[in-house]
Design a protein around this motif. Structure first.
Motif, PDB file in Angstrom:
ATOM      1  N   GLN A  17      35.355  49.503  39.795  1.00 61.95           N
ATOM      2  CA  GLN A  17      35.986  48.190  39.698  1.00 61.95           C
ATOM      3  C   GLN A  17      36.740  47.846  40.990  1.00 61.95           C
ATOM      4  O   GLN A  17      36.692  46.700  41.452  1.00 61.95           O
ATOM      5  N   VAL A  18      37.423  48.825  41.570  1.00 63.06           N
ATOM      6  CA  VAL A  18      38.132  48.595  42.833  1.00 63.06           C
ATOM      7  C   VAL A  18      37.122  48.330  43.953  1.00 63.06           C
ATOM      8  O   VAL A  18      37.316  47.435  44.781  1.00 63.06           O
ATOM      9  N   LEU A  48      45.333  42.365  46.310  1.00 64.02           N
ATOM     10  CA  LEU A  48      46.397  43.214  45.756  1.00 64.02           C
ATOM     11  C   LEU A  48      46.625  42.896  44.283  1.00 64.02           C
ATOM     12  O   LEU A  48      46.731  43.806  43.454  1.00 64.02           O
ATOM     13  N   ASP A  49      46.704  41.609  43.958  1.00 60.92           N
ATOM     14  CA  ASP A  49      46.913  41.205  42.563  1.00 60.92           C
ATOM     15  C   ASP A  49      45.767  41.680  41.674  1.00 60.92           C
ATOM     16  O   ASP A  49      45.988  42.177  40.569  1.00 60.92           O
ATOM     17  N   THR A  50      44.539  41.536  42.167  1.00 57.76           N
ATOM     18  CA  THR A  50      43.363  41.965  41.403  1.00 57.76           C
ATOM     19  C   THR A  50      43.405  43.466  41.140  1.00 57.76           C
ATOM     20  O   THR A  50      43.185  43.915  40.008  1.00 57.76           O
ATOM     21  N   GLN A  52      46.041  45.461  41.234  1.00 54.82           N
ATOM     22  CA  GLN A  52      47.158  45.786  40.335  1.00 54.82           C
ATOM     23  C   GLN A  52      46.794  45.488  38.884  1.00 54.82           C
ATOM     24  O   GLN A  52      47.135  46.250  37.982  1.00 54.82           O
ATOM     25  N   GLN A  53      46.093  44.397  38.658  1.00 56.68           N
ATOM     26  CA  GLN A  53      45.661  44.052  37.300  1.00 56.68           C
ATOM     27  C   GLN A  53      44.675  45.098  36.770  1.00 56.68           C
ATOM     28  O   GLN A  53      44.763  45.518  35.616  1.00 56.68           O
ATOM     29  N   LEU A  54      43.748  45.553  37.625  1.00 53.28           N
ATOM     30  CA  LEU A  54      42.800  46.591  37.214  1.00 53.28           C
ATOM     31  C   LEU A  54      43.527  47.884  36.838  1.00 53.28           C
ATOM     32  O   LEU A  54      43.189  48.534  35.849  1.00 53.28           O
ATOM     33  N   ILE A  55      44.537  48.239  37.624  1.00 56.21           N
ATOM     34  CA  ILE A  55      45.311  49.453  37.340  1.00 56.21           C
ATOM     35  C   ILE A  55      46.055  49.310  36.015  1.00 56.21           C
ATOM     36  O   ILE A  55      46.045  50.228  35.179  1.00 56.21           O
TER      37      ILE A  55
END
Length: 108
Positions: A17-18, A48-50, A52-55
């Motif tokens: 995903q990353v 960065l937002d994407t 962080q959301q995945l994490i």
């Protein structure tokens, strides 16, 4: 500004995903766990937002067995002056690192 994203992610699904998020930001794979691309400040913040959301999504459903696996993602903006000093070493002699350029926009 050239931006380097390097990661050590033990979970295959999150790692993919990353990787997809980096490709969607027009970055190119520099190494197995690193992407390089020309990102302005807005694009960097969006990535960065994407990530962080995945994490956050991953941590909500992380299994106990996965808690010992690595989860480290780093983002390094690199100014032109410093990037121009970067070198690449390998089988060939020492060569400068080629910057990743955004593809030209075609208006039809």
């Amino acid at each position: 500004m050239q931006t380097l994203v390097a990661f050590d992610i033990g979970n295959d699904r999150l790692r993919k995903q990353v990787e997809t998020a980096c490709r969607d930001a027009a970055m190119e794979r520099a190494q197995f766990s690193a992407f390089l691309g020309e990102l302005d400040e807005d694009a960097r913040e969006k990535l960065l937002d994407t990530i962080q959301q995945l994490i956050r999504q991953y941590l909500k459903q992380e299994k106990k067995d996965d808690q010992d696996r690595k989860l480290c993602i780093q983002m390094f903006p690199i100014c032109a002056a410093d990037f121009n000093k970067a070198v690449q070493l390998g089988r060939e002699s020492r060569t400068p690192v080629e910057p990743c350029r955004l593809p030209p926009i075609m208006i039809l």
